[in-house]
Design a protein around this motif. Structure first.
Motif, PDB file in Angstrom:
ATOM      1  N   GLU A  19       0.785  -1.247  -0.065  1.00  0.00           N
ATOM      2  CA  GLU A  19       0.082   0.110   0.068  1.00  0.00           C
ATOM      3  C   GLU A  19       0.764   1.144   0.083  1.00  0.00           C
ATOM      4  O   GLU A  19       0.537   2.349  -0.654  1.00  0.00           O
ATOM      5  N   LEU A  20       1.767   1.193   0.745  1.00  0.00           N
ATOM      6  CA  LEU A  20       2.871   2.541   0.777  1.00  0.00           C
ATOM      7  C   LEU A  20       3.537   3.049  -0.520  1.00  0.00           C
ATOM      8  O   LEU A  20       3.512   3.907  -1.217  1.00  0.00           O
ATOM      9  N   SER A  21       3.771   1.512  -1.318  1.00  0.00           N
ATOM     10  CA  SER A  21       4.402   1.709  -2.677  1.00  0.00           C
ATOM     11  C   SER A  21       3.429   2.165  -3.503  1.00  0.00           C
ATOM     12  O   SER A  21       4.034   2.915  -4.735  1.00  0.00           O
ATOM     13  N   LYS A  22       2.395   1.944  -3.588  1.00  0.00           N
ATOM     14  CA  LYS A  22       1.133   2.583  -4.233  1.00  0.00           C
ATOM     15  C   LYS A  22       0.902   3.985  -4.339  1.00  0.00           C
ATOM     16  O   LYS A  22       0.846   4.606  -5.336  1.00  0.00           O
ATOM     17  N   TYR A  23       0.982   4.551  -3.047  1.00  0.00           N
ATOM     18  CA  TYR A  23       0.954   6.058  -3.018  1.00  0.00           C
ATOM     19  C   TYR A  23       2.221   6.811  -2.793  1.00  0.00           C
ATOM     20  O   TYR A  23       2.400   8.006  -3.641  1.00  0.00           O
ATOM     21  N   PHE A  24       3.240   6.094  -2.695  1.00  0.00           N
ATOM     22  CA  PHE A  24       4.537   6.645  -2.532  1.00  0.00           C
ATOM     23  C   PHE A  24       5.579   5.669  -3.104  1.00  0.00           C
ATOM     24  O   PHE A  24       6.268   4.895  -2.310  1.00  0.00           O
ATOM     25  N   PRO A  25       5.972   5.734  -4.353  1.00  0.00           N
ATOM     26  CA  PRO A  25       6.688   4.653  -4.857  1.00  0.00           C
ATOM     27  C   PRO A  25       8.379   4.794  -4.429  1.00  0.00           C
ATOM     28  O   PRO A  25       8.838   3.837  -4.284  1.00  0.00           O
ATOM     29  N   ASP A  26       8.612   6.077  -4.167  1.00  0.00           N
ATOM     30  CA  ASP A  26      10.005   6.323  -3.504  1.00  0.00           C
ATOM     31  C   ASP A  26       9.954   6.404  -2.071  1.00  0.00           C
ATOM     32  O   ASP A  26      10.796   6.748  -1.594  1.00  0.00           O
ATOM     33  N   ARG A  27       8.791   6.283  -1.634  1.00  0.00           N
ATOM     34  CA  ARG A  27       8.524   6.155  -0.162  1.00  0.00           C
ATOM     35  C   ARG A  27       9.071   7.544   0.528  1.00  0.00           C
ATOM     36  O   ARG A  27       9.569   7.621   1.693  1.00  0.00           O
TER      37      ARG A  27
END
Length: 659
Positions: free
Chosen positions: A304-312
């Protein structure tokens, strides 16, 4: 139209393509064809007025006829029929045309791989005649050829008078039927598309690559983007901030074999929505209840994190402003909250106020009105005249834990809550945040009192309460700032410049706007931080703006009263992190446009690294201030309508004077 002998009549103006008769010719047929040509030429019956290429192809075909057949056949020349009127068809859209091209390509691909295909060039001539004619836009000459070829089918040959008289079983009849079928099949095997012949179908040596199941145009695939400059933002953010803003997970689509390339990914997204498709087995899974970081379906997990923030990385706006208790609020807060550099808004806004206005609710409404419908207020708290408000993008409220706050009073008389600290903390995905706004003791020489205020704050601020510490092994019970991953401390720290007014004015007049190194050499806070006596482990971005204190209200000039206070950097933003290089300062500046107080607002933009978390923490579950959101949006719309009405009235009330 056929002759009494059962063979088609062809006019020289109709045949425009050569036949391929090499597969059925032999030496005996060539000799017999020459004799038949001489006899027919002597009678003057068999004549072809064709171009050289067409005549050659027909002569080669007629060479295949036996002597007996040519002696008995009679061919009469006919006048070509006028072309038929073109059939009117409904204009096809771009998507329909691309779909038809894809269907034709798919059909041809299937025929290449079908071992039972009857229209192969290696098949018999009899089978070649059974393939249906190719539909397309043909010239009048093409239509004549197609009509004549239809009469040269095996059924027509068998029904001809010659076939009946011969009984249909003789060698001559069979040979005539085969030749007639071959001639019609060869004509039908040509596709009149742009005057170019279609090549014979060839079996591929290797398996064909998988086809792209994408029939929608690129324009339609991107038509439902929310922002018109989405691609510009993606390109800009990737180079400027090192982050690609995307709310979709292409890796999941490719990894599961649902699509083959980027175009197919766009088609998959546009087919469902901008949201990522969810598989039923992921919904059935309960593994996220275990709190695993990599579990499928985890709300705060890595997927889910990678979906919204690919580079975190998340963008955070942190601001502090001493409002001096003024009732009057600025007319416009855009220059404060939405600076033009960078071009794009941040994901989170945290605003701390000291000596806030009497109407705190009005201040929060103005913040919501300025940020607009893309943001919601996650939480707000107050300690006397210390205010703090946390706004976050509405898409991200589901990934926040419960929000907690605590206060500390640093004055001896606690009834007057003008000096102290206010802290708000929460967890976003798997990263814990602590925001502290403070108002330290004022006075040019009271450096030790300000250091006492700092020490009391880090010891007395009781946070976190219910939200678990993400790394308790690196925490200290005597320092609240060690119990969180990312800490931002901002406010009116009241540290001054150890120099007289005349010297400071001289430096400000001589140095350019961005070179403040000479002034910072006399800054109390910079000196104390370098010694490690205050804000231990904290950093501050480079200062390239003029001192934020003390101005004459409504003017750009520093204090002109009898006190002649020395301009100073009293309003600051500092930060610290448990992990190295987790926080990157993008911008650190002030807002000289807002002049309703003797302080100028100071803000900083940060890019902060975020880590995945576990779902076993108390979640906020999308909670936000709904009433404030509705009031702010309503006022935003009302103000815009009033502005348009005023502009309309000004245009209609313009008066032209004639002298």
């Amino acid at each position: 139209m056929s002759t009494p002998n059962g063979f088609p009549q062809h006019s020289g103006a109709c045949v425009t393509q050569s036949t391929e008769g090499g597969a059925v010719q032999d030496l005996h047929a060539k000799k017999a064809g020459k004799a038949a040509k001489k006899e027919a030429g002597g009678n003057g019956v068999l004549t072809f007025e064709d171009p050289p290429s067409v005549g050659t192809s027909l002569n080669e075909t007629l060479k295949l006829l036996p002597d007996e057949l040519k002696a008995n056949m009679k061919i009469k020349s006919v006048t070509p029929r006028p072309p038929r009127k073109p059939r009117l068809e409904r204009a096809a859209s771009l998507d329909e045309k691309s779909w038809r091209r894809w269907r034709r390509f798919r059909t041809s691909q299937e025929s290449l791989t079908d071992p039972n295909e009857t229209s192969s060039s290696n098949g018999s001539l009899q089978e070649a005649s059974l393939s249906p004619p190719v539909r397309g836009r043909a010239s009048p000459c093409h239509r004549c050829c197609q009509q004549n070829s239809l009469h040269s089918s095996p059924d027509a040959s068998e029904a001809s008078p010659m076939g009946k008289s011969r009984g249909g079983t003789s060698d001559l009849g069979k040979r005539a039927s085969e030749i007639s079928s071959a001639f019609g099949g060869l004509l039908r095997g040509k596709a009149f598309a742009g005057g170019k012949p279609r090549l014979s179908q060839i079996m591929p040596a290797r398996p064909l690559p998988p086809m792209e199941l994408n029939v929608a145009s690129h324009t339609l695939r991107t038509a439902n983007r929310i922002d018109s400059d989405y691609m510009d933002y993606q390109h800009y953010s990737q180079h400027k901030f090192g982050r690609v803003s995307s709310s979709l997970s292409d890796t999941r689509l490719h990894g599961n074999g649902m699509v083959y390339d980027n175009c197919s990914t766009d088609s998959m997204k546009s087919t469902f929505s901008l949201l990522n498709p969810i598989r039923s087995k992921d919904v059935r899974s309960r593994s996220y209840l275990e709190g695993s970081l990599l579990a499928n379906g985890a709300l705060l997990g890595a997927e889910e994190l990678s979906k919204y923030f690919p580079d975190r990385n998340i963008g955070i706006f942190v601001a502090t402003w001493n409002m001096q208790g003024q009732k009057e609020l600025p007319v416009n807060l855009d220059d404060f909250l939405l600076p033009t550099d960078p071009d794009y808004a941040q994901d989170m806004y945290v605003i701390g106020v000291q000596e806030g206005c009497p109407d705190r609710r009005e201040w929060e409404i103005r913040l919501q009105e300025t940020l607009g419908p893309h943001y919601v207020m996650l939480y707000s708290a107050a300690h006397g005249v210390l205010y703090m408000s946390v706004f976050i993008r509405r898409d991200l409220i589901w990934f926040c834990s419960e929000v907690e706050y605590a206060t500390v009073t640093t004055r001896i008389v606690s009834q007057i809550k003008t000096k102290g600290a206010l802290g708000i903390c929460f967890t976003f995905f798997g990263t814990s945040f602590l925001f502290i706004t403070s108002h330290f003791t004022s006075g040019d020489s009271k450096v030790n009192e300000r250091k006492l205020d700092y020490n009391k704050t880090i010891q007395a601020l009781t946070l976190p309460k219910n939200v678990p510490d993400t790394n308790p092994y690196r925490s200290s019970s005597s320092d609240v700032t060690t119990r969180f991953d990312e800490v931002f401390w901002f406010g009116d720290f009241n540290f001054r410049l150890n120099k007289d007014r005349e010297t400071v004015d001289s430096i400000l007049n001589q140095n350019p706007e961005t070179d403040m190194s000479k002034l910072l050499a006399y800054d109390q806070l910079t000196s104390e931080m370098s010694r490690g006596s205050i804000f231990k482990g904290f950093q501050e971005a480079d200062i390239h703006f003029r001192p934020s204190y003390k101005f004459d209200i409504g003017k750009d000039s520093y204090d002109t009263t009898s006190k002649q206070r020395t301009p100073s950097y009293t309003d600051r933003v500092v930060y610290r992190s448990r992990y190295r290089d987790d926080i990157h300062a993008v911008k650190y500046s002030s807002c000289p446009v807002i002049k309703t107080s003797d302080h100028r607002p100071v803000f900083a933009l940060f890019r902060v690294k975020v880590r995945p978390g576990r779902d076993n923490i108390p979640l906020a579950a999308g909670q936000f201030d709904r009433d404030l959101y509705l009031i702010g949006i309503k006022r935003r719309i009302t103000r815009e309508l009033q502005k348009r009405q005023e502009q309309k009235d000004q245009k209609s009330s313009s008066v032209c004077s004639i002298s």
